[in-house]
Every structure is written in C-alpha cells, then in structure tokens.
Design a protein around this motif. Structure first.
Motif, PDB file in Angstrom:
ATOM      1  N   ARG A 111       0.824   8.331  -3.645  1.00  0.00           N
ATOM      2  CA  ARG A 111       1.668   9.501  -3.856  1.00  0.00           C
ATOM      3  C   ARG A 111       0.966  10.715  -3.246  1.00  0.00           C
ATOM      4  NH1 ARG A 111      -1.417   8.270  -7.938  1.00  0.00           N
ATOM      5  NH2 ARG A 111      -2.443   9.858  -9.176  1.00  0.00           N
ATOM      6  N   LYS A 112       1.710  11.713  -2.862  1.00  0.00           N
ATOM      7  CA  LYS A 112       1.150  12.901  -2.242  1.00  0.00           C
ATOM      8  C   LYS A 112       0.349  13.714  -3.252  1.00  0.00           C
ATOM      9  CE  LYS A 112       4.682  13.507   1.263  1.00  0.00           C
ATOM     10  NZ  LYS A 112       5.726  14.383   1.791  1.00  0.00           N
ATOM     11  N   GLY A 113      -0.719  14.341  -2.791  1.00  0.00           N
ATOM     12  CA  GLY A 113      -1.528  15.194  -3.641  1.00  0.00           C
ATOM     13  C   GLY A 113      -2.856  15.516  -2.996  1.00  0.00           C
ATOM     14  N   LYS A 114      -3.750  16.098  -3.777  1.00  0.00           N
ATOM     15  CA  LYS A 114      -5.101  16.409  -3.309  1.00  0.00           C
ATOM     16  C   LYS A 114      -6.052  15.354  -3.846  1.00  0.00           C
ATOM     17  CE  LYS A 114      -4.351  21.270  -2.797  1.00  0.00           C
ATOM     18  NZ  LYS A 114      -4.929  22.108  -1.830  1.00  0.00           N
ATOM     19  N   ILE A 115      -7.003  14.961  -3.012  1.00  0.00           N
ATOM     20  CA  ILE A 115      -7.917  13.883  -3.377  1.00  0.00           C
ATOM     21  C   ILE A 115      -9.219  14.455  -3.923  1.00  0.00           C
ATOM     22  CG2 ILE A 115      -9.235  11.912  -2.494  1.00  0.00           C
ATOM     23  CD1 ILE A 115      -6.945  11.425  -0.529  1.00  0.00           C
ATOM     24  N   HIS A 116      -9.611  13.938  -5.080  1.00  0.00           N
ATOM     25  CA  HIS A 116     -10.848  14.328  -5.758  1.00  0.00           C
ATOM     26  C   HIS A 116     -12.049  14.073  -4.852  1.00  0.00           C
ATOM     27  CE1 HIS A 116     -13.402  15.101  -9.197  1.00  0.00           C
ATOM     28  NE2 HIS A 116     -14.042  13.961  -8.979  1.00  0.00           N
ATOM     29  N   MET A 123       0.816  -1.193   0.000  1.00  0.00           N
ATOM     30  CA  MET A 123       0.000   0.000   0.000  1.00  0.00           C
ATOM     31  C   MET A 123       0.858   1.255   0.000  1.00  0.00           C
ATOM     32  SD  MET A 123      -2.973   1.216   2.673  1.00  0.00           S
ATOM     33  CE  MET A 123      -4.024  -0.173   2.438  1.00  0.00           C
ATOM     34  N   SER A 124       1.928   1.297   0.777  1.00  0.00           N
ATOM     35  CA  SER A 124       2.720   2.507   0.928  1.00  0.00           C
ATOM     36  C   SER A 124       3.356   2.960  -0.380  1.00  0.00           C
ATOM     37  CB  SER A 124       3.791   2.325   1.991  1.00  0.00           C
ATOM     38  OG  SER A 124       4.647   1.262   1.643  1.00  0.00           O
ATOM     39  N   GLU A 125       3.780   2.025  -1.214  1.00  0.00           N
ATOM     40  CA  GLU A 125       4.426   2.404  -2.457  1.00  0.00           C
ATOM     41  C   GLU A 125       3.439   2.819  -3.533  1.00  0.00           C
ATOM     42  OE1 GLU A 125       7.396  -0.315  -3.766  1.00  0.00           O
ATOM     43  OE2 GLU A 125       8.151  -0.617  -1.747  1.00  0.00           O
ATOM     44  N   GLN A 126       2.182   2.441  -3.417  1.00  0.00           N
ATOM     45  CA  GLN A 126       1.226   2.777  -4.458  1.00  0.00           C
ATOM     46  C   GLN A 126       0.636   4.174  -4.273  1.00  0.00           C
ATOM     47  OE1 GLN A 126      -1.689  -0.335  -3.536  1.00  0.00           O
ATOM     48  NE2 GLN A 126      -3.277   1.194  -3.621  1.00  0.00           N
ATOM     49  N   VAL A 138      -3.687   8.581  -4.472  1.00  0.00           N
ATOM     50  CA  VAL A 138      -3.170   9.818  -3.883  1.00  0.00           C
ATOM     51  C   VAL A 138      -3.337   9.773  -2.376  1.00  0.00           C
ATOM     52  CG1 VAL A 138      -3.521  12.324  -3.698  1.00  0.00           C
ATOM     53  CG2 VAL A 138      -3.511  11.228  -5.941  1.00  0.00           C
ATOM     54  N   ARG A 139      -2.324  10.252  -1.689  1.00  0.00           N
ATOM     55  CA  ARG A 139      -2.319  10.388  -0.228  1.00  0.00           C
ATOM     56  C   ARG A 139      -2.295  11.875   0.099  1.00  0.00           C
ATOM     57  NH1 ARG A 139       2.563  10.116   3.734  1.00  0.00           N
ATOM     58  NH2 ARG A 139       1.504   9.793   5.709  1.00  0.00           N
ATOM     59  N   GLN A 140      -3.152  12.293   1.027  1.00  0.00           N
ATOM     60  CA  GLN A 140      -3.238  13.705   1.401  1.00  0.00           C
ATOM     61  C   GLN A 140      -3.191  13.819   2.920  1.00  0.00           C
ATOM     62  OE1 GLN A 140      -6.674  15.650  -0.301  1.00  0.00           O
ATOM     63  NE2 GLN A 140      -6.198  17.611   0.622  1.00  0.00           N
ATOM     64  N   TYR A 162      -5.147  12.062   7.931  1.00  0.00           N
ATOM     65  CA  TYR A 162      -4.558  11.283   6.846  1.00  0.00           C
ATOM     66  C   TYR A 162      -5.681  10.766   5.949  1.00  0.00           C
ATOM     67  CZ  TYR A 162      -0.836  11.050  10.336  1.00  0.00           C
ATOM     68  OH  TYR A 162       0.124  11.355  11.276  1.00  0.00           O
ATOM     69  N   LEU A 163      -5.524  10.949   4.656  1.00  0.00           N
ATOM     70  CA  LEU A 163      -6.494  10.472   3.675  1.00  0.00           C
ATOM     71  C   LEU A 163      -5.738   9.769   2.564  1.00  0.00           C
ATOM     72  CD1 LEU A 163      -8.326  13.900   3.298  1.00  0.00           C
ATOM     73  CD2 LEU A 163      -9.156  11.983   4.644  1.00  0.00           C
ATOM     74  N   TRP A 164      -6.285   8.677   2.062  1.00  0.00           N
ATOM     75  CA  TRP A 164      -5.747   8.108   0.837  1.00  0.00           C
ATOM     76  C   TRP A 164      -6.881   7.531   0.020  1.00  0.00           C
ATOM     77  CZ3 TRP A 164      -4.059   6.745   5.677  1.00  0.00           C
ATOM     78  CH2 TRP A 164      -4.225   5.440   6.105  1.00  0.00           C
TER      79      TRP A 164
END
Length: 160
Positions: free
Chosen positions: A6-11, A1-4, A93-95, A80-82
């Motif tokens: 990436r940082k960003g904003k979630i739709h 899960m951790s490698e899949q 995306v992880r935010q 924490y959101l993913w």
C-alpha cells in the motif's frame, strides 16, 4: 506482491533535499558529511552510475547493506521503494519518490527495503551511491549482498 503493498512512507528511509550552491562557475552540492551520519551508515566505498532515458535499474534489496544514494541530475528519476521487512512498522508499504535535476535528493535505503529507479527524463542520468558495505566484501571475495527481484511478475506493476 502487488496486492500486499500500500502507498505510504517507509520507516527508516531517509529522504533529504540536497542544496545546490550556485556561483558564476556553476554549482556545488554536499553529498554527505560525517557529522550528519550515524556511524553505522558511514560509506566505505562510492560509485557513480549512468542510466539511459526510459531505463530502470532494480528492483533488488540487501540483507546487510545500507545504500546512500544521491540523485542530482542531469536527468530526473522515479524511485520505487517497498518495505519487505516483516518486523518493520511500515511492512507492506510502497513509496515513490521523484528525484534528480528538478528535485535533488539524498536517499538512505536500509537493508530489507526493495528499491529500484527509472530515468524518466530525456537525457542520460547520473546517480551517486556510497553504501556502508564493500561490494562483494574485502578484495571482492565474498558473496554479493543482493536479493534480485527483476524477474518477479510483480516487478512490472511496481515499476509503473
């Protein structure tokens, strides 16, 4: 899960600062207004929780429920959101959001977005939630709409 992830904003995640209106008595903050919400997000119940310093709640996601969180203090939280929705433009995306006393916010978390929060302050923290579905359904006779991720080995990485 951790490698899949990436940082960003979630739709579809909505983050809105909450305004505190101050006077000689203290302060007031509007948590939600029906004229600012889509009908499908209208809360059907509300609850408040207290989380001790250093403690995390989650991670989990919902299949159908949308959560309507308000973080207003008296402590601060790291949220924490993913996005695990394969049909989402922000899949993977992880935010991270900082919220609470220093940054009061309202946060809408749609179904399929895994979420957790940790009290990063020095005192007990209060969180308000007004989801659009009843916990365990009408009369608490239905299955709970939660997919828990606390035991996933990646959870500790994601909740750094």
């Amino acid at each position: 899960m951790s490698e899949q992830y990436r940082k960003g904003k979630i739709h579809d995640v909505v983050v809105r600062p909450l305004s505190k209106f101050l006077d000689e008595r203290g302060w007031l903050a509007e948590l939600f207004r029906s004229d600012e919400l889509d009908a499908g997000l209208m809360p059907v119940m509300a609850y408040v929780s207290m989380t001790q310093p250093g403690v995390a709640r989650g991670p989990h996601e919902h299949v159908d429920q949308t959560d309507y969180f308000c973080f207003i203090g008296p402590s601060n939280f790291k949220v924490y959101l993913w996005d695990s929705r394969t049909d989402s433009p922000s899949f993977g995306v992880r935010q991270v959001i900082y919220a609470g006393l220093d940054a009061p916010v309202m946060l809408i978390v749609p179904p399929g977005v895994v979420h957790a929060y940790k009290n990063i302050g020095n005192e007990n923290g209060i969180v308000f939630n007004a989801p659009n579905r009843l916990y365990a359904g009408e009369g608490k006779r239905s299955p709970v709409d939660e997919i828990r991720h606390e035991e996933a080995s990646e959870a500790n990485y994601l909740l750094d």
